[in-house]
Design a protein around this motif. Structure first.
Motif, PDB file in Angstrom:
ATOM      1  N   LEU A   1      53.393 -15.421 -32.403  1.00 37.68           N
ATOM      2  CA  LEU A   1      52.303 -14.443 -32.551  1.00 37.68           C
ATOM      3  C   LEU A   1      50.983 -15.201 -32.695  1.00 37.68           C
ATOM      4  CD1 LEU A   1      51.040 -11.618 -33.248  1.00 37.68           C
ATOM      5  CD2 LEU A   1      51.669 -12.056 -35.621  1.00 37.68           C
ATOM      6  N   ILE A   2      49.996 -14.829 -31.885  1.00 41.34           N
ATOM      7  CA  ILE A   2      48.650 -15.418 -32.014  1.00 41.34           C
ATOM      8  C   ILE A   2      47.653 -14.281 -32.243  1.00 41.34           C
ATOM      9  CG2 ILE A   2      46.813 -16.736 -30.877  1.00 41.34           C
ATOM     10  CD1 ILE A   2      48.950 -18.055 -29.142  1.00 41.34           C
ATOM     11  N   ILE A   3      46.923 -14.383 -33.342  1.00 37.79           N
ATOM     12  CA  ILE A   3      45.862 -13.405 -33.601  1.00 37.79           C
ATOM     13  C   ILE A   3      44.540 -14.165 -33.693  1.00 37.79           C
ATOM     14  CG2 ILE A   3      44.950 -11.669 -35.183  1.00 37.79           C
ATOM     15  CD1 ILE A   3      47.772 -11.112 -36.146  1.00 37.79           C
ATOM     16  N   VAL A   4      43.597 -13.797 -32.841  1.00 32.84           N
ATOM     17  CA  VAL A   4      42.250 -14.347 -32.978  1.00 32.84           C
ATOM     18  C   VAL A   4      41.382 -13.273 -33.639  1.00 32.84           C
ATOM     19  CG1 VAL A   4      40.179 -15.179 -31.807  1.00 32.84           C
ATOM     20  CG2 VAL A   4      42.422 -15.956 -31.047  1.00 32.84           C
ATOM     21  N   CYS A   5      40.828 -13.612 -34.784  1.00 40.32           N
ATOM     22  CA  CYS A   5      39.947 -12.702 -35.503  1.00 40.32           C
ATOM     23  C   CYS A   5      38.527 -13.075 -35.077  1.00 40.32           C
ATOM     24  CB  CYS A   5      40.114 -12.878 -37.009  1.00 40.32           C
ATOM     25  SG  CYS A   5      41.840 -12.976 -37.510  1.00 40.32           S
TER      26      CYS A   5
ATOM     27  N   VAL B   1      34.890  -7.959 -38.241  1.00 41.11           N
ATOM     28  CA  VAL B   1      33.664  -8.696 -38.557  1.00 41.11           C
ATOM     29  C   VAL B   1      33.973  -9.780 -39.607  1.00 41.11           C
ATOM     30  CG1 VAL B   1      31.154  -8.409 -38.772  1.00 41.11           C
ATOM     31  CG2 VAL B   1      32.547  -6.500 -37.998  1.00 41.11           C
ATOM     32  N   CYS B   2      33.179  -9.882 -40.660  1.00 42.88           N
ATOM     33  CA  CYS B   2      33.374 -11.014 -41.596  1.00 42.88           C
ATOM     34  C   CYS B   2      34.680 -10.913 -42.376  1.00 42.88           C
ATOM     35  CB  CYS B   2      32.199 -11.119 -42.555  1.00 42.88           C
ATOM     36  SG  CYS B   2      30.634 -11.389 -41.714  1.00 42.88           S
ATOM     37  N   SER B   3      35.294  -9.728 -42.420  1.00 45.60           N
ATOM     38  CA  SER B   3      36.599  -9.582 -43.082  1.00 45.60           C
ATOM     39  C   SER B   3      37.738  -9.897 -42.126  1.00 45.60           C
ATOM     40  CB  SER B   3      36.805  -8.148 -43.579  1.00 45.60           C
ATOM     41  OG  SER B   3      35.679  -7.671 -44.228  1.00 45.60           O
ATOM     42  N   GLY B   4      37.420 -10.263 -40.902  1.00 47.81           N
ATOM     43  CA  GLY B   4      38.427 -10.407 -39.849  1.00 47.81           C
ATOM     44  C   GLY B   4      39.607 -11.277 -40.237  1.00 47.81           C
ATOM     45  N   PHE B   5      39.335 -12.405 -40.894  1.00 44.38           N
ATOM     46  CA  PHE B   5      40.438 -13.315 -41.187  1.00 44.38           C
ATOM     47  C   PHE B   5      41.417 -12.699 -42.190  1.00 44.38           C
ATOM     48  CE2 PHE B   5      42.520 -16.837 -43.408  1.00 44.38           C
ATOM     49  CZ  PHE B   5      43.129 -17.449 -42.326  1.00 44.38           C
ATOM     50  N   VAL B   6      40.901 -12.000 -43.188  1.00 38.71           N
ATOM     51  CA  VAL B   6      41.798 -11.371 -44.173  1.00 38.71           C
ATOM     52  C   VAL B   6      42.593 -10.250 -43.490  1.00 38.71           C
ATOM     53  CG1 VAL B   6      41.938 -10.176 -46.390  1.00 38.71           C
ATOM     54  CG2 VAL B   6      40.272 -11.991 -46.086  1.00 38.71           C
ATOM     55  N   TYR B   7      41.947  -9.530 -42.574  1.00 39.85           N
ATOM     56  CA  TYR B   7      42.659  -8.507 -41.800  1.00 39.85           C
ATOM     57  C   TYR B   7      43.755  -9.154 -40.938  1.00 39.85           C
ATOM     58  CZ  TYR B   7      40.040  -4.185 -42.743  1.00 39.85           C
ATOM     59  OH  TYR B   7      39.530  -3.049 -43.323  1.00 39.85           O
ATOM     60  N   GLY B   8      43.395 -10.245 -40.255  1.00 39.86           N
ATOM     61  CA  GLY B   8      44.366 -10.920 -39.369  1.00 39.86           C
ATOM     62  C   GLY B   8      45.548 -11.473 -40.141  1.00 39.86           C
ATOM     63  N   LEU B   9      45.245 -12.041 -41.307  1.00 41.80           N
ATOM     64  CA  LEU B   9      46.303 -12.592 -42.159  1.00 41.80           C
ATOM     65  C   LEU B   9      47.263 -11.470 -42.588  1.00 41.80           C
ATOM     66  CD1 LEU B   9      46.560 -15.540 -43.245  1.00 41.80           C
ATOM     67  CD2 LEU B   9      45.586 -14.708 -45.385  1.00 41.80           C
ATOM     68  N   THR B  10      46.688 -10.318 -42.901  1.00 43.85           N
ATOM     69  CA  THR B  10      47.501  -9.167 -43.336  1.00 43.85           C
ATOM     70  C   THR B  10      48.413  -8.690 -42.212  1.00 43.85           C
ATOM     71  OG1 THR B  10      45.717  -8.497 -44.814  1.00 43.85           O
ATOM     72  CG2 THR B  10      47.354  -6.819 -44.254  1.00 43.85           C
TER      73      THR B  10
ATOM     74  N   ALA C   1      49.453 -10.381 -39.559  1.00 46.21           N
ATOM     75  CA  ALA C   1      50.477 -11.399 -39.278  1.00 46.21           C
ATOM     76  C   ALA C   1      51.550 -11.388 -40.368  1.00 46.21           C
ATOM     77  CB  ALA C   1      49.827 -12.777 -39.185  1.00 46.21           C
ATOM     78  N   ASP C   2      51.113 -11.264 -41.614  1.00 49.68           N
ATOM     79  CA  ASP C   2      52.052 -11.218 -42.747  1.00 49.68           C
ATOM     80  C   ASP C   2      53.017 -10.034 -42.575  1.00 49.68           C
ATOM     81  OD1 ASP C   2      53.080 -11.846 -45.333  1.00 49.68           O
ATOM     82  OD2 ASP C   2      51.778 -10.330 -46.235  1.00 49.68           O
ATOM     83  N   ASN C   3      52.466  -8.892 -42.142  1.00 52.08           N
ATOM     84  CA  ASN C   3      53.334  -7.718 -41.970  1.00 52.08           C
ATOM     85  C   ASN C   3      54.322  -7.899 -40.816  1.00 52.08           C
ATOM     86  OD1 ASN C   3      52.462  -6.269 -44.177  1.00 52.08           O
ATOM     87  ND2 ASN C   3      50.750  -5.346 -43.074  1.00 52.08           N
ATOM     88  N   PHE C   4      53.880  -8.534 -39.731  1.00 51.39           N
ATOM     89  CA  PHE C   4      54.809  -8.830 -38.620  1.00 51.39           C
ATOM     90  C   PHE C   4      55.950  -9.722 -39.131  1.00 51.39           C
ATOM     91  CE2 PHE C   4      51.767  -7.529 -35.298  1.00 51.39           C
ATOM     92  CZ  PHE C   4      52.619  -7.148 -34.278  1.00 51.39           C
ATOM     93  N   ILE C   5      55.590 -10.705 -39.947  1.00 53.93           N
ATOM     94  CA  ILE C   5      56.602 -11.646 -40.455  1.00 53.93           C
ATOM     95  C   ILE C   5      57.543 -10.929 -41.425  1.00 53.93           C
ATOM     96  CG2 ILE C   5      56.901 -13.675 -41.968  1.00 53.93           C
ATOM     97  CD1 ILE C   5      54.549 -14.972 -40.452  1.00 53.93           C
TER      98      ILE C   5
ATOM     99  N   LEU D   1      50.120 -17.794 -35.627  1.00 47.94           N
ATOM    100  CA  LEU D   1      48.879 -18.565 -35.683  1.00 47.94           C
ATOM    101  C   LEU D   1      47.765 -17.541 -35.895  1.00 47.94           C
ATOM    102  CD1 LEU D   1      47.693 -21.420 -35.112  1.00 47.94           C
ATOM    103  CD2 LEU D   1      47.822 -20.865 -32.675  1.00 47.94           C
ATOM    104  N   VAL D   2      47.050 -17.662 -37.006  1.00 48.70           N
ATOM    105  CA  VAL D   2      45.944 -16.739 -37.281  1.00 48.70           C
ATOM    106  C   VAL D   2      44.653 -17.558 -37.258  1.00 48.70           C
ATOM    107  CG1 VAL D   2      44.956 -15.054 -38.877  1.00 48.70           C
ATOM    108  CG2 VAL D   2      47.437 -15.325 -38.749  1.00 48.70           C
ATOM    109  N   ILE D   3      43.766 -17.168 -36.363  1.00 47.11           N
ATOM    110  CA  ILE D   3      42.559 -17.962 -36.107  1.00 47.11           C
ATOM    111  C   ILE D   3      41.327 -17.092 -36.368  1.00 47.11           C
ATOM    112  CG2 ILE D   3      41.340 -19.335 -34.366  1.00 47.11           C
ATOM    113  CD1 ILE D   3      44.138 -18.950 -32.725  1.00 47.11           C
ATOM    114  N   GLY D   4      40.362 -17.647 -37.083  1.00 49.69           N
ATOM    115  CA  GLY D   4      39.049 -17.013 -37.173  1.00 49.69           C
ATOM    116  C   GLY D   4      38.110 -17.864 -36.341  1.00 49.69           C
ATOM    117  N   ALA D   5      37.473 -17.281 -35.334  1.00 51.84           N
ATOM    118  CA  ALA D   5      36.621 -18.090 -34.445  1.00 51.84           C
ATOM    119  C   ALA D   5      35.411 -17.260 -34.025  1.00 51.84           C
ATOM    120  CB  ALA D   5      37.403 -18.530 -33.210  1.00 51.84           C
TER     121      ALA D   5
END
Ligand code: ACO
Length: 332
Positions: free
Chosen positions: A78-82, A114-123, A125-129, A138-142
């Motif tokens: 799983l790849i999430i780009v925030c 937006v600026c909360s993107g990484f916490v959203y992405g982490l959440t 990905a965590d739920n998928f796991i 892989l959770v990326i903020g870019a």
């Protein structure tokens, strides 16, 4: 209930080479190094080179995170780009990162909070796991905010920078406590995440463009004071919510890794929570606000300089346009 827990097994980051100081901005804008430092704590920011895309930054951070995790790219499912500054309107920047990593299977998509993107992405990905759907994420903020700034607007353009950070999550079991002195016997990994949004505040922080509304990319617009007021209140509240959900007090937290928007917001939240600034990772002075990239960039800084150690309790918190905000409590 599933006893799977997401562990963060790797972290990496990347900053574009070019550094722009406040003094350089003051040469072409009615501003000063003193004003920017006094109001924000920012001294300099990194700016992407012409032709350097969000996906390029994301790829560099991802490779470093995979190296830190001692994993091959093929292990990622799983790849999430925030990001709020994707390469293109579509396809998702995550699919470009996936292709560049040589991965042809699994899931890849972007998240825009937006600026909360990484916490959203982490959440997410965590739920998928935790659902057992993926093993390694892989959770990326870019971000390349330099592309959506109005460089004539001194009220906003001095605040942001470009960069990327990434973490690798792996499925583990919730009873896999780490060896050593585990004070109150917590398992390792993401303990809980807490997300919020309130669309009534759209107009205090937004971009005045978009494919559907204007068929343009647009520029960032912000009512700084309003955002500031919400940030301190909402961030302290969501941090408290995450501590309460885990039955711990602020004294149990080893490190806060906040979204890096403004030193005064970071100070205000720390004061409300009653935690010393010695236990807060700060990079806003050198990176400015890199939106969804700011937390993984700061996390990587804290890990690589040895401040954040295995077993530490780490609180991540962010707020951004939407408004959106959230927190994650992690046993590193
Ligand atoms: N240089 C010099 N003067 C400036 C600059 C600048 N770069 N920018 C604004 N000013 C001036 C204004 O024009 C104004 O002048 P005036 O009094 O003659 O009208 C004066 O400074 C005060 O402006 P304010 O906007 O009221 O200044 P404030 O103290 O609120 O600071 C700031 C502005 C730094 C934007 C602050 O409001 C802030 O940090 N807000 C949070 C916003 C934020 O961090 N957003 C990031 C995205 S959201 C997030 O990540 C949480």
């Amino acid at each position: 209930m599933s006893n799977i827990r997401s562990r963060i097994v790797g972290c990496g980051s990347y900053l574009p080479e070019r550094i722009v100081t406040n003094r350089e901005l003051a040469e072409r804008l009615d501003t000063s190094d003193d004003w920017i430092i006094a109001r924000t704590g920012i001294k300099e920011r990194h700016i992407a080179a012409d032709g350097e895309l969000t996906s390029d930054l994301a790829l560099r951070a991802s490779k470093q995170a995979l190296g830190h995790a001692l994993l091959e790219a093929g292990a990622v499912d799983l790849i999430i780009v925030c990001t709020t500054t994707p390469d293109d309107t579509f396809p998702a920047t995550a699919t470009r990162v996936q292709a560049e990593l040589g991965i042809t299977e699994g899931i890849a998509f972007d998240i825009q909070a937006v600026c909360s993107g990484f916490v959203y992405g982490l959440t997410v990905a965590d739920n998928f796991i935790k659902a057992g759907q993926v093993e390694t994420a892989l959770v990326i903020g870019a971000e390349t905010y330099s592309r959506i700034l109005d460089w004539e607007d001194r009220g906003t353009c001095v605040l942001f920078g470009d960069g990327a950070g990434a973490v690798v999550l792996r499925a583990g079991t919730s009873d896999a406590a780490i060896p050593g002195e585990m004070g109150w016997g917590q398992a390792q990994g993401i303990l809980s995440t807490h997300l919020h949004s309130d669309g009534r505040y759209r107009d205090i922080l937004y971009v005045d463009g978009g494919p559907s509304a204007t068929q343009t990319v647009g520029h960032l617009r912000m009512s700084g004071r309003e955002v500031f007021r919400h940030a301190v209140t909402d961030l302290a509240a969501v941090a408290k919510e995450s501590l309460d959900a885990n039955g711990v007090g602020i004294d149990a937290v080893d490190w806060i890794v906040p979204h890096q928007a403004n030193q005064r917001i970071i100070d205000g939240v720390a004061r409300k929570l009653g935690i010393s600034l010695d236990r807060v990772i700060v990079t806003v002075d050198r990176h400015a606000n890199t939106s969804a990239a700011s937390i993984p960039l700061a996390l990587d800084q804290g890990i690589s300089d040895g401040r954040i150690k295995r077993g530490d309790l780490v609180l991540l918190e962010a707020m951004g346009g939407g408004l959106t905000w959230g927190a994650a409590l992690v046993r590193w």
